[in-house]
Structures are given as C-alpha cells and as structure tokens.
Design a protein around this motif. Structure first.
Motif, mmCIF file in Angstrom:
data_model
loop_
_atom_site.group_PDB
_atom_site.id
_atom_site.type_symbol
_atom_site.label_atom_id
_atom_site.label_comp_id
_atom_site.label_asym_id
_atom_site.label_seq_id
_atom_site.Cartn_x
_atom_site.Cartn_y
_atom_site.Cartn_z
ATOM 1 N N GLU B 300 17.182 60.807 64.268
ATOM 2 C CA GLU B 300 18.326 59.953 63.909
ATOM 3 C C GLU B 300 17.937 58.483 64.053
ATOM 4 O OE1 GLU B 300 21.617 60.347 66.617
ATOM 5 O OE2 GLU B 300 22.580 58.540 65.826
ATOM 6 N N GLU B 301 17.321 58.154 65.208
ATOM 7 C CA GLU B 301 16.987 56.756 65.474
ATOM 8 C C GLU B 301 16.005 56.193 64.451
ATOM 9 O OE1 GLU B 301 17.703 56.860 70.312
ATOM 10 O OE2 GLU B 301 15.652 56.555 69.522
ATOM 11 N N ILE B 302 14.942 56.944 64.205
ATOM 12 C CA ILE B 302 13.930 56.414 63.283
ATOM 13 C C ILE B 302 14.499 56.284 61.874
ATOM 14 C CG2 ILE B 302 11.645 56.789 62.249
ATOM 15 C CD1 ILE B 302 10.683 57.831 64.875
ATOM 16 N N PHE B 303 15.243 57.309 61.416
ATOM 17 C CA PHE B 303 15.825 57.202 60.076
ATOM 18 C C PHE B 303 16.708 55.957 59.965
ATOM 19 C CE2 PHE B 303 15.262 61.912 58.898
ATOM 20 C CZ PHE B 303 14.245 61.595 58.009
ATOM 21 N N ASN B 304 17.500 55.694 61.005
ATOM 22 C CA ASN B 304 18.419 54.570 60.908
ATOM 23 C C ASN B 304 17.729 53.211 61.008
ATOM 24 O OD1 ASN B 304 20.832 55.884 60.285
ATOM 25 N ND2 ASN B 304 21.092 56.515 62.420
ATOM 26 N N GLN B 305 16.430 53.223 61.355
ATOM 27 C CA GLN B 305 15.674 51.953 61.320
ATOM 28 C C GLN B 305 15.158 51.646 59.916
ATOM 29 O OE1 GLN B 305 12.523 52.639 64.092
ATOM 30 N NE2 GLN B 305 13.911 52.783 65.853
ATOM 31 N N ILE B 306 15.258 52.615 59.027
ATOM 32 C CA ILE B 306 14.676 52.417 57.695
ATOM 33 C C ILE B 306 15.732 51.828 56.773
ATOM 34 C CG2 ILE B 306 13.455 53.540 55.778
ATOM 35 C CD1 ILE B 306 12.712 55.817 57.691
ATOM 36 N N GLY B 316 23.944 69.089 66.170
ATOM 37 C CA GLY B 316 23.497 70.460 66.397
ATOM 38 C C GLY B 316 22.638 70.944 65.252
ATOM 39 N N ALA B 317 22.395 72.273 65.228
ATOM 40 C CA ALA B 317 21.537 72.937 64.233
ATOM 41 C C ALA B 317 20.097 72.408 64.317
ATOM 42 C CB ALA B 317 22.126 72.851 62.828
ATOM 43 N N MET B 318 19.370 72.399 63.214
ATOM 44 C CA MET B 318 17.936 72.076 63.268
ATOM 45 C C MET B 318 17.502 71.108 62.194
ATOM 46 S SD MET B 318 16.430 75.891 63.827
ATOM 47 C CE MET B 318 16.523 76.712 65.422
ATOM 48 N N TYR B 319 18.480 70.345 61.642
ATOM 49 C CA TYR B 319 18.148 69.547 60.474
ATOM 50 C C TYR B 319 18.694 68.138 60.563
ATOM 51 C CZ TYR B 319 18.054 74.405 59.153
ATOM 52 O OH TYR B 319 17.830 75.749 59.158
ATOM 53 N N ALA B 320 17.974 67.214 59.881
ATOM 54 C CA ALA B 320 18.555 65.921 59.548
ATOM 55 C C ALA B 320 18.928 65.995 58.075
ATOM 56 C CB ALA B 320 17.532 64.823 59.783
ATOM 57 N N PHE B 321 20.049 65.350 57.737
ATOM 58 C CA PHE B 321 20.473 65.313 56.334
ATOM 59 C C PHE B 321 20.846 63.866 56.015
ATOM 60 C CE2 PHE B 321 23.449 66.409 52.762
ATOM 61 C CZ PHE B 321 22.548 67.148 52.005
ATOM 62 N N PRO B 322 19.830 62.978 56.047
ATOM 63 C CA PRO B 322 20.122 61.552 55.877
ATOM 64 C C PRO B 322 20.539 61.229 54.449
ATOM 65 C CG PRO B 322 17.762 61.912 55.868
ATOM 66 C CD PRO B 322 18.393 63.236 56.219
ATOM 67 N N ARG B 323 21.368 60.204 54.346
ATOM 68 C CA ARG B 323 21.726 59.689 53.028
ATOM 69 C C ARG B 323 20.660 58.674 52.624
ATOM 70 N NH1 ARG B 323 27.502 57.177 51.103
ATOM 71 N NH2 ARG B 323 26.757 56.448 49.075
ATOM 72 N N ILE B 324 20.199 58.790 51.406
ATOM 73 C CA ILE B 324 19.168 57.862 50.958
ATOM 74 C C ILE B 324 19.691 57.045 49.795
ATOM 75 C CG2 ILE B 324 17.077 59.066 51.747
ATOM 76 C CD1 ILE B 324 17.002 60.534 49.078
ATOM 77 N N PHE B 325 19.332 55.758 49.837
ATOM 78 C CA PHE B 325 19.701 54.874 48.739
ATOM 79 C C PHE B 325 18.600 54.950 47.688
ATOM 80 C CE2 PHE B 325 19.271 50.709 46.717
ATOM 81 C CZ PHE B 325 20.505 50.636 46.093
ATOM 82 N N ILE B 326 18.980 55.329 46.473
ATOM 83 C CA ILE B 326 17.993 55.394 45.386
ATOM 84 C C ILE B 326 18.327 54.305 44.354
ATOM 85 C CG2 ILE B 326 17.017 56.850 43.547
ATOM 86 C CD1 ILE B 326 17.458 59.262 45.248
ATOM 87 N N PRO B 327 17.406 53.369 44.125
ATOM 88 C CA PRO B 327 17.692 52.251 43.214
ATOM 89 C C PRO B 327 17.912 52.739 41.773
ATOM 90 C CG PRO B 327 15.607 51.906 44.398
ATOM 91 C CD PRO B 327 16.039 53.298 44.676
#
Lengths: 402, 402
Positions: B300-306, B316-327
């Motif tokens: 979570e922390e590293i993704f939110n630094q990007i 919980g569970a075993m996944y990250a499901f980050p939202r990504i900005f696509i230009p």
C-alpha cells in the motif's frame, strides 16, 4: 530420500513429480490442464498401449476423475444458440452420470439399446435407428460409448469399434469413449481395443476427421484409488478455438487435485522390470486382476444356476447385470407401492438379507425387462455367501409371488 | 505409528481421519457430502469461531475447493422454468469465478459496485439500486458477498454485514458469503465477522428465515494448500427438498477428493496447546500471517508513493488492487491495438519487466477507471524489487504517453 521404508524407484518417481509441481509441493495449483510432466507420461502410456501410435501431451487434460472430464466435454459440446436441441446418444443400460449430465445441461438424451441377447453387444443398426429417429426432434451431435460396459460388462470387438467409428465419421458425430475399465477385461476371448488406436489404424480419412475424446481414471483397473479423484482425457481433432474455450472453462475451477494427478502418473508410469518395486507391483496387479476374473466367472455361473435369473458373461468392468424374472403378482404389489418392480425387488432383497444392489431402472433397460447391478468387489468367500443369499432370496421371492 | 519423523498428535490425527475412510484409505470414495467425522470437525470449528453459535454437520458439505461449492450452489439456485431470468447479484470488482459460473448457467449477472472512495466498502444503498433496477429485466434471487474482498481486499464491518443481512431478509434473497480469506485480515482496525454469526446474533426472525451458504477453503489463509482442492460450505435454512436435490447433484461427481477433505480437517482441527505440534504450528502460522500483514502495508505504502497510482489499504485477502492513471495517449494506443487500456498497460509491464499482473477489466471496474490486481505472496525482498520495478515502469509509462 533416505527413508528405508520405500523402494528407491518409488522415491525417485515421487521426487520427479514434485519437481514438476509449483514449490515442489502437491499443495500448489497446477496449470488447469494438469502438471506437464504427468501429461507427457500419459501421452507416453497411450502410445505404448496403442502399439506406437503417437499421442500429443497437448491433447491430454488431467481431470477430477473421469466423471469431471466427461461432464466438461459434454458441456463444451452443448453450446450455442441451439444448445437445448443438442442430442447426446448414450447406451441403454448406461452409467447414470450420462443421463444426469445431459439433464443438467438441458440437452436431449438419445437412447440406443445394447443387445442383451447378444452379450450386451453394440449393434450399429440400432445406432442408426436411434440417430435417424432422433433427427426428427433434435440435433444429435455426440455418440457416447462405454467400453468395457458399465453396468453391462461387455467388451467391444475390434470389428464393432471399426463400425462405430465409420458410423461417427459418416454421420459427423463427436465420439466420446469412456474407457475407464480398460484394464478390467476377464474373458479369454475378449481384448480391450482403444478407440484411439482403431481410429488411427483405419487410416488418415478417419484419424484426421473424427473428433474423439477418450477417458481413463485412477478409480478402476487394478488400482481402485477412487478417493483421489484422478483421471485424464485425450481429445483428438478438437478445433483449436474450441480447445481454447475448453481450457478457459476448466480454468474457472483452477486445476484438478494435484494428488489425484500424481496418482494418475503412477498408473500410467508403473514400475519397470529393472526397478526395485517391479516384482511386487506385478505380483499385486496380477493377483487383483486374476481374482476379479475368477469372481466374474463365479458370479456368472452362480447366477445362471438360479431359476428366473439370467446373466450374460462378465467380460469386463466390475459388475454383474443379471436379468431377473419378476412374477406378475410382485409387479402388481410394486405398483400398489408406487415403486418400479425392480426397485421393489431390490428393497426386499436389502430388507431380508442386508445386501444392497442397484435396480436396473436406475440405468435404463428395455421395457418389461428387469435387472440389478451388483459389484464383484467383495472378497471371494464373502461373494460366495452373498450369491448364496441372493439365490435363496430369489427362490423365496418367486415362491411368494407366484 | 512408530515413525519418529512426525509428532504423535499428527499421527493420531491422521489415524483418526483414516479410520473414518472406507478401507482406512484416502483412496476410497467417501459419501458425496464428505467424510462424516470431518464434517463434524468443520461444525465444531464454526461453532468455536462463532462464539458458541451451533453448527450442524448435516449442513456441512465438503467440496473440491470453494469454487466447486459456489458453482454447485449457484447451479441448484438457477433452476426451474424461469431459470434464464434468474439474477445473481455480484460485487464489482469481483473474482471472475462468479461471472463465469453465471455465464455457464445462462443466468443474469446483476452488478453492484463497491465504493473505491471508501476503501471498497459495500454500501447497502448501492445494493438496493442494483436490485431495483434489475427487477425490470430479471428475477434477482441470490446476493453474493466476498468478504474479505477479492480482488479488493476490504474487510466488512459488523454493521455493514447486519445491513446486508437485513436487506437480504427484506428482499427475500439467498445470501452467498464467500469467506475463503477469513484468516487473512491485516489492518488493526478490522476484524472478520462471519455472516453466520451475525445472522444468529440478529435474532430468530433472521436466523430462521434467511437462507445462507458460506464457503471456506484450504487454499488461502496461512496454509495455502490449494493443490489439494479442499473446501467446505455451510448451508443454513435450505429447504429439505432442495437439500436432497443438492446431494443428488453432488453425487453425480461421486465425492470431493478425500485428500482435500483430510487437508480441510487439518485446517479446522489444528494442534491444541497440550499437543506436541502446537508450538511449531503457532510459530509457523503467526510467521506467515505477520509476514503477509507486513507486505500488505508495504505494498500500500509503496504504491501510494507513485504518482498516478492510488491504492486503498489492503485490509485483508492477498491482493493489491491499485487504481492506475492511464494517460489519454495510452488509451488511444490501446484502442488502436483493440485492447482494453488496462490490458495494454499490463502487457507493457509484462514485456518490459517480466512482472505479470491481472488487468482490472478482468474483474470489472467503474467505467473510465483502471486497475490491476497483484498478489502480495512473493517474499519480502522480491516484493520490494518488484514494487520498485512497477514504480519505474509506471513513471516511464506516464512519461512516454503524456
């Protein structure tokens, strides 16, 4: 590897399987089609069984027992706009997996009758009759064959298989060959011929055109390791796009149990003559199979000594499916109880002797004929006692209702 | 029993399981619902988990992983004349087993959206909106909940579960609670509450009326023994006649793999404090779970630094499901290639870094938003490298297409 309680070749085999598993553990998911080295061993097994005719590991799908494979193939074949008009031809008597799967898929069951007067042989004229009549009300696409037969125990001759393949080729039917009893052949004048082998030996016109799925399992044969739910199917001439859909469909359930896949590997890759386990393996395998052969003969003989019971030779598989004569008075009594007459018979047998057999109406039978299915798996002495009890019950039953 | 390489309690446990198996072997068929002593242990486990609320072994069905159980329950609920009008409510994003099973059954998928702005929480107003709109074109019968969420990783609050149960009661919906990640809860302010427990605590008006099937698995948690395909479902308030049909349907596939059943037993009946394996078990279990919790936070922390990536807490569970900005330019390029924009992104990531993640479009997402799913299972150092590579890729990707 230094545990002395297992022979070296067994440990090497286990280690080879584990090396092909994710994290070297049976506890990891495998690919949806199954562990690749096991699929290679299956292909190798088929090639050896079929006298060198090649088998492609890409055509092999490991399954959760044969039932899962059969249900999956039927599901992929019953699809598209017209799916509820799809006809599936099955033998009668049949193993009820077929009728259940067809009913689950809302497809149409097309019955062809095996010839009880002729050791339950399959007659291509009867296939033709069933197909042509069915075309009036549905679109028959699949022809299911069970060889050796369940519950009927017949073993198809090579000639008969050729006729069936020619028929499927002529009529454009997908052939589904349930061959889970391929190791269970007992009659001296019978031999198991795989549909795949016969298909290839009939030449390129056939083997490049006829679509065939054949099935095997860890649950039968001499091993009977049914709790592991191991099985495979080999599918030839399936269109590439359909095969991709099949893999996609299978992947929804992730993968077949990896322990079952490992059990399948052991079946297709048994100990070789130079290996430590070989003698013990061969001894056990032959003991199991010759014991079954003995019980097959014994069961046929004893049943045929009983008045009002007629039993075809148990050429293969694991069952007797004798025809039983049920007197009119008993049929009347069953009607009053709203039971099929053979169900009434089997319930009476259960209540009076504790012996549980399955009424023929669960498998399908020609109208007005009655049967039951009984396994020949109990130990010889137990089987003798059991047959004796059935005999006494049957005589008493005839007496009571005539 | 005299092998010193296993602790005594493990051997006793194995021996107890084997004694409940036919022929004392995992190689025998079990009953279709599963080995009875294992179903009893499952019921015991549920009772302890739920603070003493009773569980009936007759309501427990052992399954071939949770997927098989979910597909079976959906199949039994999508039936009758009007089956193709049956609506199944599922969360979006969802685990694609649901959409695949619904499509296989020709039923109708009814989407309700999880609230990304609110840590992917379930909002009952959104359930209501989805249900009422769906009633215009189908008959919604089933409400599927995944808690903890897959792919979204949220853990439902007790209050939210109460609201969902009330909603299901009010609207007469069958509740299907996918709780396979019940052991995988990482955030300090989150706790797993089972639907069964909350249902019972809401009182008899609810627990005698609401139909609920809940699912667990050997494949997740701290054990991750997915290759054995073990799972169970507990089904409450299912009409007796329907339960009989369910057992009949399951019996077509004979039984779930017995080795998977045994694995399920080990999960629900872990070593007790006085037993030899206990310390090692607790040590391993806690190590696995605290390691996952650490990686959840780290990811979570590293993704939110990007820049251009936003990641909700992995509760919980075993996944990250980050939202990504696509230009826009990348979206344009994807269109030219006839790819979903997030598929294009994931393929680029794969080609440039060798990292394989799953595009959000495979799970469903609000239109115009893009995500990917990534597991947090790699070892910490590997995960750090991996996240660093994703970061570098993402920055380069933004640069290239803006």
């Amino acid at each position: 590897m230094d545990d002395p309680s297992f022979p070296l070749d067994a440990k090497l085999r286990a280690s080879k399987i584990l090396q092909s598993c994710g994290g070297q553990s049976l506890g990891s998911y495998s690919s949806s089609q199954g562990v690749s080295c096991i699929r290679e061993n299956v292909a190798q097994y088929i090639m050896q069984r079929d006298g060198g005719i090649p088998a492609d590991p890409d055509n092999i799908y490991l399954t959760t027992g044969a039932s899962d494979g059969i249900a999956s193939i039927l599901k992929i074949l019953v699809s598209g706009e017209e799916k509820s008009r799809t006809g599936i031809m099955i033998p009668i008597p049949q193993y009820p997996l077929y009728s259940a799967a067809i009913s689950e898929l809302d497809a149409i069951q097309v019955n062809y009758y095996l010839d009880e007067e002729n050791c339950w042989a399959l007659d291509v004229n009867e296939l033709r009759r069933a197909l042509y009549q069915a075309r009036d009300y549905c679109n028959p696409k699949v022809l299911c064959i069970i060889n050796p037969g369940n519950p009927t125990g017949q073993v198809q001759s090579r000639h008969c298989i050729e006729e069936v393949i020619h028929f499927a080729w002529e009529e454009g039917l997908f052939l589904l060959a349930d061959e889970v009893y391929q190791d269970n052949v007992y009659s001296d004048n019978c031999k198991f011929h795989s549909f795949k082998k016969v298909l290839y030996e009939m030449g390129p016109e056939y083997f490049t055109n006829v679509e065939l799925a054949s099935f095997h399992s860890t649950s039968k044969g001499y091993m009977g390791e049914c709790g592991y739910r191991g099985g495979y199917m080999e599918v030839v001439n399936l269109h590439r796009d359909i095969a991709a859909q099949l893999v996609k469909m299978l992947s929804v359930r992730l993968c077949p149990p990896v322990s079952g896949q490992a059990a399948m590997d052991v079946v297709v890759n048994p100990p070789k003559p130079e290996e430590e386990s070989y003698n013990r393996f061969i001894r056990e395998k032959e003991a199991v199979l010759s014991n079954l052969a003995y019980k097959a003969k014994l069961t046929e003989e004893i049943f045929n000594q009983i008045p009002g019971i007629k039993c075809n030779p148990l050429q293969g598989a694991m069952y007797a499916f004798p025809r039983i004569f049920i007197p009119d008075k008993a049929i009347q009594r069953a009607k009053e109880l709203r039971m099929a007459p053979d169900m009434f018979y089997c319930m009476q047998l259960l209540e009076e002797t504790g012996i549980c057999v399955v009424p023929g109406s669960g498998f399908g039978q020609k109208e007005g004929t009655y049967h039951f299915r009984m396994t020949i798996l109990p130990a010889v002495e137990k089987l003798k006692t059991l047959l004796q009890k059935v005999k006494e019950f049957h005589i008493k039953f005839l007496d009571e209702y005539s």
